[in-house]
Design an enzyme around this catalytic site. Structure first.
Site, PDB file in Angstrom:
ATOM      1  N   TYR A  81      -2.265 -79.985  91.530  1.00 50.85           N
ATOM      2  CA  TYR A  81      -3.617 -80.283  92.037  1.00 50.85           C
ATOM      3  C   TYR A  81      -3.640 -80.824  93.465  1.00 50.85           C
ATOM      4  O   TYR A  81      -4.726 -81.031  94.019  1.00 50.85           O
ATOM      5  CB  TYR A  81      -4.320 -81.263  91.084  1.00 50.85           C
ATOM      6  CG  TYR A  81      -4.504 -80.691  89.696  1.00 50.85           C
ATOM      7  CD1 TYR A  81      -5.307 -79.567  89.494  1.00 50.85           C
ATOM      8  CD2 TYR A  81      -3.847 -81.236  88.591  1.00 50.85           C
ATOM      9  CE1 TYR A  81      -5.462 -79.011  88.231  1.00 50.85           C
ATOM     10  CE2 TYR A  81      -4.007 -80.695  87.319  1.00 50.85           C
ATOM     11  CZ  TYR A  81      -4.809 -79.584  87.147  1.00 50.85           C
ATOM     12  OH  TYR A  81      -4.959 -79.032  85.904  1.00 50.85           O
ATOM     13  N   HIS A 132     -12.399 -75.007  79.109  1.00 49.17           N
ATOM     14  CA  HIS A 132     -11.791 -74.182  78.062  1.00 49.17           C
ATOM     15  C   HIS A 132     -12.295 -74.526  76.670  1.00 49.17           C
ATOM     16  O   HIS A 132     -11.886 -73.905  75.696  1.00 49.17           O
ATOM     17  CB  HIS A 132     -10.265 -74.351  78.137  1.00 49.17           C
ATOM     18  CG  HIS A 132      -9.748 -74.364  79.540  1.00 49.17           C
ATOM     19  ND1 HIS A 132      -9.808 -73.254  80.360  1.00 49.17           N
ATOM     20  CD2 HIS A 132      -9.224 -75.368  80.310  1.00 49.17           C
ATOM     21  CE1 HIS A 132      -9.328 -73.572  81.557  1.00 49.17           C
ATOM     22  NE2 HIS A 132      -8.964 -74.856  81.554  1.00 49.17           N
ATOM     23  N   HIS A 155     -12.241 -74.373  90.545  1.00 50.55           N
ATOM     24  CA  HIS A 155     -10.988 -74.926  90.027  1.00 50.55           C
ATOM     25  C   HIS A 155     -10.006 -75.047  91.177  1.00 50.55           C
ATOM     26  O   HIS A 155      -9.862 -74.102  91.961  1.00 50.55           O
ATOM     27  CB  HIS A 155     -10.393 -74.035  88.937  1.00 50.55           C
ATOM     28  CG  HIS A 155     -11.313 -73.875  87.772  1.00 50.55           C
ATOM     29  ND1 HIS A 155     -11.526 -74.874  86.868  1.00 50.55           N
ATOM     30  CD2 HIS A 155     -12.112 -72.847  87.410  1.00 50.55           C
ATOM     31  CE1 HIS A 155     -12.417 -74.472  85.984  1.00 50.55           C
ATOM     32  NE2 HIS A 155     -12.786 -73.252  86.291  1.00 50.55           N
TER      33      HIS A 155
HETATM   34  C1  DQA Z   1      -8.933 -77.501  86.597  1.00 48.15           C
HETATM   35  C2  DQA Z   1      -8.169 -76.557  85.665  1.00 48.15           C
HETATM   36  C3  DQA Z   1      -8.300 -76.990  84.219  1.00 48.15           C
HETATM   37  O1  DQA Z   1      -7.557 -76.114  83.384  1.00 48.15           O
HETATM   38  C4  DQA Z   1      -7.774 -78.392  84.036  1.00 48.15           C
HETATM   39  O2  DQA Z   1      -7.949 -78.810  82.691  1.00 48.15           O
HETATM   40  C5  DQA Z   1      -8.359 -79.354  84.995  1.00 48.15           C
HETATM   41  C6  DQA Z   1      -8.545 -78.944  86.377  1.00 48.15           C
HETATM   42  C7  DQA Z   1      -8.686 -77.195  88.097  1.00 48.15           C
HETATM   43  O3  DQA Z   1      -9.413 -77.713  88.907  1.00 48.15           O
HETATM   44  O4  DQA Z   1      -7.745 -76.459  88.422  1.00 48.15           O
HETATM   45  O5  DQA Z   1      -8.642 -80.503  84.649  1.00 48.15           O
HETATM   46  O6  DQA Z   1     -10.324 -77.343  86.350  1.00 48.15           O
END
Ligand code: DQA
Length: 147
Positions: free
Chosen positions: A22, A80, A100
């Site tokens: 991230y 999800h 995302h």
């Molecule tokens: C997310 C992707 C999701 O699968 C994950 O649970 C997150 C962050 C992203 O920003 O890449 O919390 O939304």
């Protein structure tokens, strides 16, 4: 035009949370850059983050009466799983762009289930914090002139 930027669970931990996936940018930094971008294109932004599904739903429900015209939303893990969050977005009838940070399509099989993409105006995934800026530009490009 007023746009509400919503972040779901664990996104308050950005900067410390799995930085290999991230990145090192905090949510505060993302919000500051969105504030600057909003100023430059002449839209109003507000922000909301919660780790609680019901709080996110209540925030979404209140938005139309407060004059918001669109959402930029990263539903986090609720992407999800949350039929209820999906239903709230449909119920308020405001357009939204899904963001995302990570490239979800290249991740685990359980992340391939997405309850938001089909009802989003569009989805942005894999560009890190830049995704939020692109989403703001998209909202403005798509809906700004009508507001
Ligand atoms: C997310 C992707 C999701 O699968 C994950 O649970 C997150 C962050 C992203 O920003 O890449 O919390 O939304």
């Amino acid at each position: 035009m007023k746009i509400l930027v919503i972040n779901g669970p664990n996104l308050n931990m950005l900067g410390n949370r799995e930085p290999a996936i991230y990145g090192a940018t905090t949510l505060e930094e993302i919000e500051s850059s969105l504030r600057r971008k909003a100023l430059s294109i002449g839209v109003e932004v507000d922000f909301y983050q919660s780790n609680i599904e019901g709080e996110l739903i209540e925030r979404i429900q209140k938005a139309p009466a407060q004059g918001f015209r669109a959402f930029v939303i990263n539903p986090g893990g609720y992407t999800h799983t949350s039929v209820a969050l999906r239903d709230a977005l449909i119920a308020v009838e405001l357009p939204f762009i899904e963001v995302h940070l990570s490239k979800v399509s290249a991740r685990e099989p359980f992340r391939q289930i997405n309850l938001f993409s089909d009802i989003a105006a569009g989805s942005i995934s894999g560009f890190g914090p830049l995704g939020y800026i692109l989403a703001l530009e998209a909202v403005w490009g798509l809906y700004g002139k009508k507001a």
